[in-house]
Scaffold this motif. Structure first.
Motif, PDB file in Angstrom:
ATOM      1  N   ALA A 130      49.619  29.882 -16.277  1.00  0.00           N
ATOM      2  CA  ALA A 130      48.941  31.022 -16.507  1.00  0.00           C
ATOM      3  C   ALA A 130      47.734  30.867 -17.032  1.00  0.00           C
ATOM      4  N   PHE A 131      47.967  30.051 -18.091  1.00  0.00           N
ATOM      5  CA  PHE A 131      46.564  29.846 -19.116  1.00  0.00           C
ATOM      6  C   PHE A 131      45.508  28.757 -18.219  1.00  0.00           C
ATOM      7  N   SER A 132      45.900  28.062 -17.582  1.00  0.00           N
ATOM      8  CA  SER A 132      45.289  27.086 -16.714  1.00  0.00           C
ATOM      9  C   SER A 132      44.673  27.726 -15.671  1.00  0.00           C
ATOM     10  N   ILE A 133      45.321  28.821 -14.805  1.00  0.00           N
ATOM     11  CA  ILE A 133      44.855  29.689 -13.776  1.00  0.00           C
ATOM     12  C   ILE A 133      43.759  30.423 -14.555  1.00  0.00           C
ATOM     13  N   THR A 134      43.910  30.931 -15.619  1.00  0.00           N
ATOM     14  CA  THR A 134      42.809  31.872 -16.290  1.00  0.00           C
ATOM     15  C   THR A 134      41.535  30.988 -16.591  1.00  0.00           C
ATOM     16  N   ILE A 135      41.612  29.801 -16.882  1.00  0.00           N
ATOM     17  CA  ILE A 135      40.562  28.870 -17.528  1.00  0.00           C
ATOM     18  C   ILE A 135      39.903  28.586 -15.913  1.00  0.00           C
ATOM     19  N   VAL A 136      40.537  28.516 -15.060  1.00  0.00           N
ATOM     20  CA  VAL A 136      39.603  28.055 -13.568  1.00  0.00           C
ATOM     21  C   VAL A 136      39.091  29.374 -13.261  1.00  0.00           C
ATOM     22  N   ALA A 137      39.528  30.505 -13.293  1.00  0.00           N
ATOM     23  CA  ALA A 137      39.019  32.054 -12.897  1.00  0.00           C
ATOM     24  C   ALA A 137      37.871  32.070 -13.789  1.00  0.00           C
ATOM     25  N   LEU A 138      37.887  31.777 -15.026  1.00  0.00           N
ATOM     26  CA  LEU A 138      36.650  31.989 -15.968  1.00  0.00           C
ATOM     27  C   LEU A 138      35.529  30.906 -15.442  1.00  0.00           C
ATOM     28  N   GLN A 139      35.803  29.781 -15.139  1.00  0.00           N
ATOM     29  CA  GLN A 139      34.805  28.723 -14.618  1.00  0.00           C
ATOM     30  C   GLN A 139      34.434  29.213 -13.368  1.00  0.00           C
ATOM     31  N   LEU A 140      35.072  29.898 -12.215  1.00  0.00           N
ATOM     32  CA  LEU A 140      34.514  30.381 -10.994  1.00  0.00           C
ATOM     33  C   LEU A 140      33.596  31.326 -11.460  1.00  0.00           C
ATOM     34  N   ALA A 141      34.234  32.128 -12.152  1.00  0.00           N
ATOM     35  CA  ALA A 141      33.144  33.391 -12.601  1.00  0.00           C
ATOM     36  C   ALA A 141      31.978  32.898 -13.254  1.00  0.00           C
ATOM     37  N   SER A 142      32.065  31.994 -14.260  1.00  0.00           N
ATOM     38  CA  SER A 142      30.729  31.537 -14.705  1.00  0.00           C
ATOM     39  C   SER A 142      29.726  30.881 -13.673  1.00  0.00           C
ATOM     40  N   SER A 143      30.174  30.249 -12.768  1.00  0.00           N
ATOM     41  CA  SER A 143      29.361  29.588 -11.757  1.00  0.00           C
ATOM     42  C   SER A 143      28.865  30.426 -10.748  1.00  0.00           C
ATOM     43  N   ASN A 144      29.740  31.522 -10.246  1.00  0.00           N
ATOM     44  CA  ASN A 144      29.522  32.368  -9.137  1.00  0.00           C
ATOM     45  C   ASN A 144      28.547  33.479  -9.608  1.00  0.00           C
ATOM     46  N   PHE A 145      28.941  34.180 -10.744  1.00  0.00           N
ATOM     47  CA  PHE A 145      28.432  35.347 -11.364  1.00  0.00           C
ATOM     48  C   PHE A 145      27.583  35.132 -12.496  1.00  0.00           C
ATOM     49  N   GLY A 146      27.635  34.159 -13.255  1.00  0.00           N
ATOM     50  CA  GLY A 146      26.603  33.941 -14.219  1.00  0.00           C
ATOM     51  C   GLY A 146      27.638  33.867 -15.604  1.00  0.00           C
ATOM     52  N   PRO A 147      27.023  33.129 -16.418  1.00  0.00           N
ATOM     53  CA  PRO A 147      27.976  32.987 -17.865  1.00  0.00           C
ATOM     54  C   PRO A 147      27.999  34.464 -18.555  1.00  0.00           C
ATOM     55  N   ARG A 148      27.054  35.419 -18.376  1.00  0.00           N
ATOM     56  CA  ARG A 148      27.077  36.623 -19.056  1.00  0.00           C
ATOM     57  C   ARG A 148      28.167  37.446 -18.537  1.00  0.00           C
ATOM     58  N   LEU A 149      28.809  37.179 -17.401  1.00  0.00           N
ATOM     59  CA  LEU A 149      30.251  37.983 -16.837  1.00  0.00           C
ATOM     60  C   LEU A 149      31.419  37.587 -17.437  1.00  0.00           C
ATOM     61  N   LEU A 150      31.311  36.437 -18.413  1.00  0.00           N
ATOM     62  CA  LEU A 150      32.602  35.988 -18.661  1.00  0.00           C
ATOM     63  C   LEU A 150      33.261  36.920 -19.803  1.00  0.00           C
ATOM     64  N   ARG A 151      32.241  37.708 -20.429  1.00  0.00           N
ATOM     65  CA  ARG A 151      32.761  38.628 -21.535  1.00  0.00           C
ATOM     66  C   ARG A 151      33.588  39.692 -20.720  1.00  0.00           C
ATOM     67  N   ASN A 152      33.133  40.039 -19.409  1.00  0.00           N
ATOM     68  CA  ASN A 152      34.101  40.962 -18.656  1.00  0.00           C
ATOM     69  C   ASN A 152      35.500  40.547 -18.557  1.00  0.00           C
ATOM     70  N   PHE A 153      35.464  39.073 -17.975  1.00  0.00           N
ATOM     71  CA  PHE A 153      36.791  38.568 -17.825  1.00  0.00           C
ATOM     72  C   PHE A 153      37.482  38.395 -19.191  1.00  0.00           C
ATOM     73  N   MET A 154      36.907  38.129 -20.234  1.00  0.00           N
ATOM     74  CA  MET A 154      37.655  38.153 -21.561  1.00  0.00           C
ATOM     75  C   MET A 154      38.378  39.509 -21.866  1.00  0.00           C
TER      76      MET A 154
END
Length: 444
Positions: A78-102
């Motif tokens: 689950a942690f690995s999947i979460t990290i992948v989701a954060l990477q996709l969010a950063s590349s597709n939507f921008g690093p500032r959106l990482l806060r929303n995922f966190m």
């Protein structure tokens, strides 16, 4: 600790991946100790409870060991999947959106469930004894461990669905839009102290020598201004009979040593006031939406800009962002913008903050999208349609001026950026509708 600092603390905890899992682990430890105490008491006859675990110590050890081992494996996955989701969010939507995922409570709950089940099984496993002279199998505790394993399977199924949902563009845009709505409801209107007895009272209370006689307060640290502790500032100003002018508003970056505030009269300023005023302004390494309404607007703009970039070329996502920005600006157009002049209970001007206007928020929402979409007919048309919609909700002349200015710039940009005559005609038609809508709102 007052409301502003408590809100900041909760915001920091909510955006961390350790807080909720830590609370759940603590609850699992408490549950294990409680159930083990019940299992060890002589006052409860568990033989009458047919649904409890009835195996021996070896079976209990094997069962709890299997659950604990599988929980750690699933937690790592689950942690690995979460990290992948954060990477996709950063590349597709921008690093500032990482806060929303966190801040996503679902992911935190999933990780907490697996880790808590693991800790619970370990604590129960260590108490199982199979010797004849010291035989002990905690039947109730082992049974609850089985129940937690079954619950964890359900949580795993939920996580698979949740992880595939939160990275969808529509979901991300909706979440940011909800943050924008919540921020608008929280900040507009907002009051510090009490309103003036008359609308122009502040004109009479600003001393003519304010600029020359005021003392400058430098910033002690660099960082983004995340929140202003309004209550503390008002308390400082009243206790020392001062007039404070804050030079920054939430969301702006402050450099160490820059002029943070002016205090009048400067001769009353004591060294400890420097620290008190600095502490009333909460800094951080990132922007937050706690008191910064521009932050969720900038997030939607960032998603839209990435969508219309040549490498992605997704105007439909950009249009969705414009629709959400339209909704937020329609709400703002109906709200009273707080005055930058704040008064105490006796009507004395005490604090002057950096103002924000509807026009500035419209600029933040439309400027960059307008600049980067000059050659995109669909996005340009939707921008004009958005302005037409917002115009119907405006009641201040300055707001209509800001909307008209943007409509004019969008129209002129389309004349230069769109090569097809029919596209330019479509844009012109929408532009004329905007002018009509602005005139209609002016008449109302």
């Amino acid at each position: 600790m007052n409301h502003t600092k408590l809100s900041k603390l909760w915001d920091s905890l909510h955006a961390s991946y350790w807080f909720l899992p830590s609370v759940m682990v603590a609850a699992a430890i408490g549950l294990a100790l409680l159930l083990l105490a019940l299992d060890g008491t002589k006052q409860v006859n568990f033989d009458e409870w047919n649904w409890l675990y009835t195996g021996g110590p070896e079976g209990a050890r094997a069962l709890l060991s299997a659950i604990a081992g599988s929980m750690m494996t699933v937690a790592a996955t689950a942690f690995s999947i979460t990290i992948v989701a954060l990477q996709l969010a950063s590349s597709n939507f921008g690093p500032r959106l990482l806060r929303n995922f966190m801040q996503d409570t679902g992911n935190q709950f999933v990780l907490g469930t697996f880790i808590s089940t693991f800790i619970y099984c370990l604590l129960v496993l260590r108490t199982i004894r199979g010797e004849d002279f010291d035989f002990f199998v905690p039947q109730l505790s082992v049974t609850v461990g089985i129940v937690l394993a079954i619950v964890s399977i359900g949580v795993l199924i939920y996580f698979i669905h949740h992880a595939s949902t939160i990275i969808q563009a529509s979901h991300v845009i909706t979440e940011v839009s909800q943050d924008l709505t919540a921020t608008i409801d929280r900040l507009f209107p907002e009051k510090l102290g009490h309103n003036a007895p008359e609308p122009t009272a502040w004109l009479k209370q600003i001393p003519p020598d304010f600029e020359t006689a005021a003392c400058s307060i430098p910033a002690k640290h660099s960082g983004y201004l995340q929140a202003i502790d309004n209550e503390t500032l008002m308390k400082i100003a009243c206790q020392h009979n001062l007039l404070l002018q804050i030079k920054f508003r939430p969301g702006k970056f402050m450099v160490k040593g820059c002029e943070l505030a002016l205090v009048y009269p400067g001769k009353r300023v004591k060294p400890q006031l420097f620290d008190l005023i600095n502490n009333a302004l909460i800094l951080g390494q990132e922007r937050t939406e706690q008191q910064d309404v521009e932050f969720p607007i900038d997030q939607l703009v960032e998603i839209a800009l990435r969508a219309i970039s040549p490498g992605i070329n997704d105007p439909f996502t950009a249009v969705r962002c414009i629709d959400r920005l339209t909704d937020g600006l329609c709400q703002l157009a109906q709200r009273d913008i707080p005055s930058p002049y704040r008064f105490d209970r006796e009507g004395q001007l005490r604090v002057i903050v950096e103002p924000i206007s509807f026009g500035q928020l419209v600029d933040a929402a439309f400027n960059q999208i307008r600049q980067y979409s000059r050659s995109d007919a669909a996005v340009t048309i939707r921008l004009l349609e958005a302005i037409s919609t917002i115009a119907a909700f405006t009641h201040r002349p300055d707001d209509r001026v800001a909307l008209h200015r943007h409509a004019e710039m969008i129209y002129q940009g389309s004349r230069e950026g769109l090569p097809e005559a029919q596209d330019r005609n479509d844009v012109e038609e929408r532009y004329l509708r905007v002018i009509k809508a602005l005139k209609s709102s002016e008449i109302r």
